[in-house]
Design an enzyme around this catalytic site. Sequence first.
Site, PDB file in Angstrom:
ATOM      1  N   HIS A  89       0.883  -1.168   0.000  1.00 48.96           N
ATOM      2  CA  HIS A  89       0.000   0.000   0.000  1.00 48.96           C
ATOM      3  C   HIS A  89       0.922   1.219   0.000  1.00 48.96           C
ATOM      4  CE1 HIS A  89      -2.398  -2.972   2.307  1.00 48.96           C
ATOM      5  NE2 HIS A  89      -3.429  -2.417   1.692  1.00 48.96           N
TER       6      HIS A  89
ATOM      7  N   ASP B  60       2.435   1.711   3.270  1.00 45.90           N
ATOM      8  CA  ASP B  60       3.342   0.702   3.832  1.00 45.90           C
ATOM      9  C   ASP B  60       4.784   1.155   3.594  1.00 45.90           C
ATOM     10  OD1 ASP B  60       1.151  -0.906   4.324  1.00 45.90           O
ATOM     11  OD2 ASP B  60       1.417  -2.105   2.506  1.00 45.90           O
TER      12      ASP B  60
ATOM     13  N   MET C  16       2.694  -5.874  -7.388  1.00 51.44           N
ATOM     14  CA  MET C  16       1.354  -5.285  -7.243  1.00 51.44           C
ATOM     15  C   MET C  16       1.434  -4.120  -6.276  1.00 51.44           C
ATOM     16  SD  MET C  16      -1.187  -5.408  -4.679  1.00 51.44           S
ATOM     17  CE  MET C  16      -1.805  -6.884  -3.876  1.00 51.44           C
TER      18      MET C  16
ATOM     19  N   GLU D  77     -10.982  -6.653  -5.133  1.00 49.36           N
ATOM     20  CA  GLU D  77     -11.006  -7.660  -4.046  1.00 49.36           C
ATOM     21  C   GLU D  77     -12.260  -7.492  -3.189  1.00 49.36           C
ATOM     22  OE1 GLU D  77      -7.456  -7.691  -1.675  1.00 49.36           O
ATOM     23  OE2 GLU D  77      -8.386  -8.881  -0.092  1.00 49.36           O
TER      24      GLU D  77
ATOM     25  N   LYS E 264     -14.940  -8.548  -0.052  1.00 51.46           N
ATOM     26  CA  LYS E 264     -14.954  -9.043   1.334  1.00 51.46           C
ATOM     27  C   LYS E 264     -16.364  -8.806   1.877  1.00 51.46           C
ATOM     28  CE  LYS E 264     -12.274  -8.762   5.602  1.00 51.46           C
ATOM     29  NZ  LYS E 264     -11.216  -8.051   6.337  1.00 51.46           N
TER      30      LYS E 264
ATOM     31  N   GLU F 107      -9.791 -13.443  -2.319  1.00 53.80           N
ATOM     32  CA  GLU F 107      -9.001 -13.839  -1.137  1.00 53.80           C
ATOM     33  C   GLU F 107      -9.659 -15.019  -0.444  1.00 53.80           C
ATOM     34  OE1 GLU F 107      -7.270 -11.008   1.650  1.00 53.80           O
ATOM     35  OE2 GLU F 107      -7.955 -12.278   3.316  1.00 53.80           O
TER      36      GLU F 107
ATOM     37  N   HIS G  50     -11.810 -14.388   2.580  1.00 45.96           N
ATOM     38  CA  HIS G  50     -13.009 -13.559   2.464  1.00 45.96           C
ATOM     39  C   HIS G  50     -14.242 -14.358   2.041  1.00 45.96           C
ATOM     40  CE1 HIS G  50     -10.267  -9.780   2.135  1.00 45.96           C
ATOM     41  NE2 HIS G  50     -10.114 -10.456   3.257  1.00 45.96           N
TER      42      HIS G  50
ATOM     43  N   ASP H 268      -5.238 -13.691  -3.470  1.00 47.01           N
ATOM     44  CA  ASP H 268      -4.748 -13.556  -2.097  1.00 47.01           C
ATOM     45  C   ASP H 268      -4.937 -14.892  -1.382  1.00 47.01           C
ATOM     46  OD1 ASP H 268      -4.055 -10.953  -2.515  1.00 47.01           O
ATOM     47  OD2 ASP H 268      -5.499 -10.089  -1.111  1.00 47.01           O
TER      48      ASP H 268
ATOM     49  N   ASP I  59     -11.898 -12.024  10.116  1.00 50.15           N
ATOM     50  CA  ASP I  59     -10.874 -12.203   9.077  1.00 50.15           C
ATOM     51  C   ASP I  59      -9.554 -12.604   9.731  1.00 50.15           C
ATOM     52  OD1 ASP I  59      -9.733 -12.078   6.539  1.00 50.15           O
ATOM     53  OD2 ASP I  59      -9.207  -9.973   6.757  1.00 50.15           O
TER      54      ASP I  59
ATOM     55  N   ASP J  88      -6.823 -14.277   8.349  1.00 53.41           N
ATOM     56  CA  ASP J  88      -5.595 -14.124   7.540  1.00 53.41           C
ATOM     57  C   ASP J  88      -4.458 -15.017   8.047  1.00 53.41           C
ATOM     58  OD1 ASP J  88      -6.781 -12.254   5.851  1.00 53.41           O
ATOM     59  OD2 ASP J  88      -6.048 -10.531   6.979  1.00 53.41           O
TER      60      ASP J  88
ATOM     61  N   ASP K  12      -1.598 -13.154   1.458  1.00 54.72           N
ATOM     62  CA  ASP K  12      -2.102 -12.015   2.223  1.00 54.72           C
ATOM     63  C   ASP K  12      -2.491 -12.549   3.596  1.00 54.72           C
ATOM     64  OD1 ASP K  12      -3.051  -9.697   3.161  1.00 54.72           O
ATOM     65  OD2 ASP K  12      -4.838  -9.612   1.914  1.00 54.72           O
TER      66      ASP K  12
END
Length: 389
Positions: free
Chosen positions: A56, A59, A90, A183, A185, A219, A222, A247, A257, A259, A289
Site C-alpha cells: 500500500h 506501507d 502489485m 477484491e 470481502k 481472497e 473472504h 490472495d 478475518d 488471515d 495475504d
Amino acid sequence: MADAYAPKPQHKFTFGLWTTANPGRDPFGEATRPALDPIANIRKMAEIGAWGFNFHDNDLIPFGESASERDKIVKNAKKAMKDTGIVCSMATTNLFSHPVFKDGAFTSNDAAVRAFALQKTMHAIDLGVELGAKIYVFWGGREGAEVDLAKDPIECMKRMREAMNFLTQYVKDQKYDLTFALEAKPNEPRGDIFLATTGNMLAFIETLEHREMVGVNPEYAHETMAGLNFTHHVAQAIEAGKLFHIDLNGQKMGRFDQDLRFGSEDLKGTLMLVRLIERSGYAGPRHFDAHAYRTEDAEGVWDFARGCMRTYLVLKEKARRIDEDKEIAAILKEINRGDAKLEKLSRSYSSENAKKLKDAKLDADALAGRKLPYERLDQLLNEVILGVR
Ligand code: GLT
Ligand code: MN
Ligand code: MN
C-alpha cells in the site's frame, strides 16, 4: 539432498509488505512485535525465496510524508530490488487507516472525501508504477455501512463505478501498463461491505467503461468467512478470464478475518485450490495475504512466511500425484459419462435439436441407478493428503 519444496523466484510467490510487517495488534491488544522497516522487509522476502513484494502507498511512504523523504525511500526500495532481484508485482492504496475514510472512500457520502480518495489513489498508482507494479488492487475495506439508512446502496454502486471509470481512464492517459484487480470481502471492518463476494465483483466489472482492464483479486479468507466455497469463486473468475491476482491464506468459516498462514486450515479445500490454480494456466503472482500468529516474535514471522510457500509447493506436488493416480483417474473417467449422440443434440441449440431432444428416450430411473463412487474417490484423496498413497 536438494529440498524439493524450497521456494524460488520462478514459483512467483509474493507477500504484501503489510503481511510480514504485521505487528500482531488486534482489537483487544497492542502490538506484540516491533515495527519492521519496509526496506529490510523487502530484502528479507528476497532472501527467503519470494519472487515479489506488494505494498500500500503508506506501507512504504508514511501518510503525509514530504516529497524529498518520499524520493529517498523510493530510491532505497529500488536499490534493494536491484541488489536482490526481487520485483514489485502489485500495488494498492490505503483507503482505510486514516480517519478521513471512516465512512468509506469512493462510496463516501461526502464528495470531498471521494475526491481525496481519487487524488490519493492517483498518487499511489504513480508510485506503484514507478516501482514496476503491473497489477493494482482495490480492496474496499471501508466501502460499506452499519446504518443502512445513511447510505443509498444504489448510489454507492454508481459512485464506485465512477471511481473505477475515472481511474482506468487515468491509467490509459498516463500510458501505464497496469491492470486493476478488485477484491471482495463480506464484512470487517464495516458491518457490511458493498460488493461482498468475488461474484458481485465479476458482475460489477461488466458495467465498467474499460472492463478489459479490470479483473478480480479473490481472497481465500473472504469467501470462507461468508461460508462460501472459495475454489468455486476462483474457478468462475478463471473461466471468465478475470483472475488477475489472488490472495492466499488460511481461515476458519464464519469467523473474523483471520488471515492465517496458507494451508493452516482446511487442507483438503486448500489442495483443491492449488490444483485448480496450477491446472488453469494462471501465470500471475501467488500472493500471500496473511500474517503470523500474534504469539510469534520478529523471527517467527519468517517461519510463517516460509510456511506459506512451502505448503503451496507441497500441495502442488500432492495435486500432481492426484492427477497421476490410476485409481483416481479410473473413477473420474467412470463418472464423466459422455454420450456423443445426445451431446450432439444438447450442446448447442437448433430447433431441430430441440425437437429431437424432446422426443429422445431417456430413462430417469436407469440414470439414477448409475454408480457414483464418491466415497472411494474421497478416501483416495484423503490418503494422498495423509501421505499413505
Ligand atoms: C488488508 C486486507 C486485505 C487486502 C489488502 C489490500 S489490505 O490487509 O485485509 O485483504 O488485500 O488492500
Ligand atoms: Mn487481501
Ligand atoms: Mn483477509
